[in-house]
Design a protein around this motif. Structure first.
Motif, short mmCIF file in Angstrom:
data_model
loop_
_atom_site.label_atom_id
_atom_site.label_comp_id
_atom_site.label_asym_id
_atom_site.label_seq_id
_atom_site.Cartn_x
_atom_site.Cartn_y
_atom_site.Cartn_z
N PHE A 373 0.83 -1.21 0.00
CA PHE A 373 0.00 0.00 0.00
C PHE A 373 0.87 1.26 0.00
CE2 PHE A 373 -3.60 -2.60 0.51
CZ PHE A 373 -4.76 -1.82 0.49
N MET A 374 1.94 1.26 0.78
CA MET A 374 2.81 2.45 0.82
C MET A 374 3.49 2.69 -0.53
SD MET A 374 2.28 3.72 3.77
CE MET A 374 3.16 5.16 3.20
N TYR A 375 3.92 1.63 -1.20
CA TYR A 375 4.53 1.79 -2.52
C TYR A 375 3.50 2.28 -3.53
CZ TYR A 375 8.64 -0.70 -0.76
OH TYR A 375 9.76 -1.07 -0.04
N CYS A 376 2.26 1.80 -3.43
CA CYS A 376 1.20 2.26 -4.34
C CYS A 376 0.82 3.72 -4.06
CB CYS A 376 -0.04 1.38 -4.19
SG CYS A 376 0.15 -0.29 -4.87
N ALA A 377 1.05 4.17 -2.83
CA ALA A 377 0.74 5.57 -2.50
C ALA A 377 1.65 6.54 -3.25
CB ALA A 377 0.89 5.79 -0.99
N ILE A 378 2.84 6.10 -3.62
CA ILE A 378 3.80 6.99 -4.31
C ILE A 378 3.26 7.43 -5.67
CG2 ILE A 378 6.13 7.19 -5.26
CD1 ILE A 378 7.01 5.20 -3.06
N PRO A 379 2.89 6.51 -6.59
CA PRO A 379 2.30 6.98 -7.85
C PRO A 379 0.96 7.68 -7.65
CG PRO A 379 2.17 4.58 -7.69
CD PRO A 379 3.06 5.04 -6.58
N ALA A 380 0.20 7.28 -6.63
CA ALA A 380 -1.08 7.95 -6.36
C ALA A 380 -0.85 9.42 -6.02
CB ALA A 380 -1.82 7.24 -5.22
N LEU A 381 0.14 9.70 -5.19
CA LEU A 381 0.48 11.08 -4.84
C LEU A 381 0.95 11.85 -6.07
CD1 LEU A 381 2.36 10.33 -1.50
CD2 LEU A 381 0.32 11.76 -1.70
N PHE A 382 1.75 11.20 -6.90
CA PHE A 382 2.27 11.85 -8.10
C PHE A 382 1.14 12.22 -9.06
CE2 PHE A 382 3.65 11.47 -12.54
CZ PHE A 382 4.62 12.45 -12.58
N PHE A 383 0.25 11.27 -9.30
CA PHE A 383 -0.85 11.53 -10.24
C PHE A 383 -1.83 12.56 -9.69
CE2 PHE A 383 0.22 7.20 -11.97
CZ PHE A 383 0.60 7.65 -13.22
#
Length: 514
Positions: A373-383
């Protein structure tokens, strides 16, 4: 058979008065599952009241300092103060040029005392009755929340009065989380703990929304009521906790085995009294603060939560402000619209907490789930930063997804993971480490919760892109901190798969070549 079973004097003594009253009315003992329902409902309402009391300061902030609604970390979701014709032009000492700074100092002081107090609360929670400890914490929170509001009628204009009251409120607030997680952990095993606690963790959002609505509705009568009423609410609910909360199955004389044919009921083999006494002796010894840090997994998850909560609380304090100051489809939203829109981040967070809990239950892998989940949060924040301004629809979707991935691991670690580690196999059956472990993990996370919004205040003055870069970096570090645990879980899964395949192949009949 229809008469009520008389519990032993010792068991009856530890039963809450409300439980005894219910059993007296029913003329029969309450079942194990009914106790579980009571625990979930009472602890849900209890911690929702903590968050409702905590939210009042952010709602009243723009009333105390008219300038704070432009730059405050916890600004109201509208730019101009409501009922300004009644309330006047602020409240000394917060209505001066440094009013926003003073309110910011109160925020930092509250969070700092809350984080430090968490460690002491966990230590005490494993050594005294959690029901009494939680009641004291809730009544104390209610008293000091109300004392902040009493400054309105007492015409108190001393900054140090409000600072001291808020710090003491933070100290009593720190009793809540270790206590409720420890109680829920005592009643629910590991099998479905992630899903149950993921749903149960919605109390945070319910409390925030309730606190905002109550405090906002009372502003027209004077800002003091916005503190006194939530203070009275949490104190009253504290009394409900004292009357109805069963801390452990042992304290009320029930066990899960009683729901089915257990050895005691069927007359089968009974455990040796020697083993029972030795087990009780182990359970009666609280775990020390340093010992709790040494439990495998506590330190990595605590440090992971530091960065995870840094990201989550930055959104909590800054998201309405960011939305209102960012053009969406070429237009700026009002503060009211921005505040309403920001609630979708919390909605995504509730779903994220439930998903993270359910997935971790199915996989039996907390670290893998949290890190993913934390790794998926990185592209989510970017987008969200890059494409959230294209349209309102894009903003809503990307904000919801970001809230899901940011709050998912935060909810998982503070609930199911804390309960798992508080009952770790290395404790050899000792159940009196739950509050201490929960306090260590969430207390460390609360330090990050204080630092994140503080850093954002300085960085956002230069660039919001830099803020999101900081948040993505924090999410990456949070995931990396769980690497060793992830590797261990993956290795265990591979070994389990190999052993399963090996046992399957051995069970098949050998083919004889004729």
């Amino acid at each position: 058979m229809g008469s009520m079973e008389e519990p032993s004097p010792e068991t009856n003594y530890t039963k809450p008065l409300g439980i005894r009253f219910i059993e007296y009315i029913k003329r029969s003992n309450i079942s194990y599952k009914t106790h579980q329902v009571i625990v979930l409902i009472v602890t849900f309402i209890a911690y929702a009241s903590y968050h409702a009391a905590r939210k009042t300061t952010s709602v009243v902030k723009s009333t105390l300092d008219p300038a704070s609604d432009e730059v405050s970390l916890n600004s109201l979701p509208w730019r101009r103060r409501p009922f300004s014709w009644i309330l006047g032009d602020g409240w000394a000492p917060f209505d001066g040029s440094d009013g926003t700074v003073l309110l910011g100092e109160i925020d930092v002081a509250f969070l700092a005392v809350y984080a430090i107090g968490m460690y002491f609360s966990g230590h005490l929670g494993d050594r005294i009755n959690l029901r009494i400890f939680l009641t004291i914490g809730m009544v104390g929170t209610g008293v000091f929340t109300s004392l902040f509001g009493i400054g309105y009628w007492g015409s108190i204009h001393s900054f140090y009065y409000y600072l001291a009251v808020q710090m003491l409120a933070g100290l009593f607030q720190s009793t809540g989380w270790p206590s409720v997680v420890a109680v829920v952990g005592n009643w629910f095993g590991k099998k479905k703990r992630g899903l149950i606690m993921g749903i149960w963790n919605a109390h945070t959002s319910v409390g925030n929304i309730t606190g905002s609505l109550v405090a906002s509705a009372l502003l027209q009568y004077g800002w003091g009521w916005s503190f006194v009423v939530p203070g009275l609410m949490i104190a009253t609910i504290g009394l409900v906790v004292f009357l109805f909360l069963p801390v452990t199955p042992e304290s009320v004389g029930v066990s899960e085995e009683d729901e089915s044919d257990s050895p005691k009921k069927s007359g089968a083999e009974v455990t040796s009294p020697l083993l029972i006494s030795s087990r009780a002796e182990v359970k009666d010894q609280p775990v020390g603060f340093i010992e709790a840090w040494k439990i495998p997994g506590v330190a990595p998850f605590a440090l992971c939560l530091f960065f995870s909560k840094l990201v989550a609380y930055t959104f909590l304090y800054w998201l309405p402000f960011y939305i209102s100051h960012t053009a969406i489809d070429g237009q700026y939203l009002s503060d009211a619209a921005a505040g309403n829109l920001s609630t979708l981040f919390d909605v995504g967070g509730v779903l994220g907490g439930i998903l993270a809990g359910h997935i971790s239950d199915r996989l039996d892998a907390r670290a893998i789930t949290a890190a993913s989940f934390m790794y998926c949060a990185i592209p989510a924040l970017f987008f969200y930063r890059s494409y959230g301004s294209i349209s309102l629809t894009a903003n809503v979707i990307l904000m919801f997804i970001t809230g899901m991935f940011v709050n998912g691991p935060y909810a998982l670690i503070t609930t199911a993971v804390s309960a798992d580690l508080g009952t770790h196999s290395s404790l050899r059956g000792n159940s009196r480490a739950l509050a201490t472990v929960t306090a260590i993990i969430d207390g460390t996370g609360s330090v990050g919760a204080a630092i994140g919004p503080l850093l954002t205040g300085y960085i956002s003055a230069k660039s919001w892109s830099a803020v999101f870069t900081m948040l993505m970096g924090a999410a990456l570090i949070a995931g990396l901190l769980l690497t060793r645990l992830v590797v261990a879980e993956v290795t265990a899964k591979i070994e389990e798969s190999r052993s399963r395949r090996g046992s399957t192949s051995r069970s098949q009949p050998a083919v004889i070549d004729v």
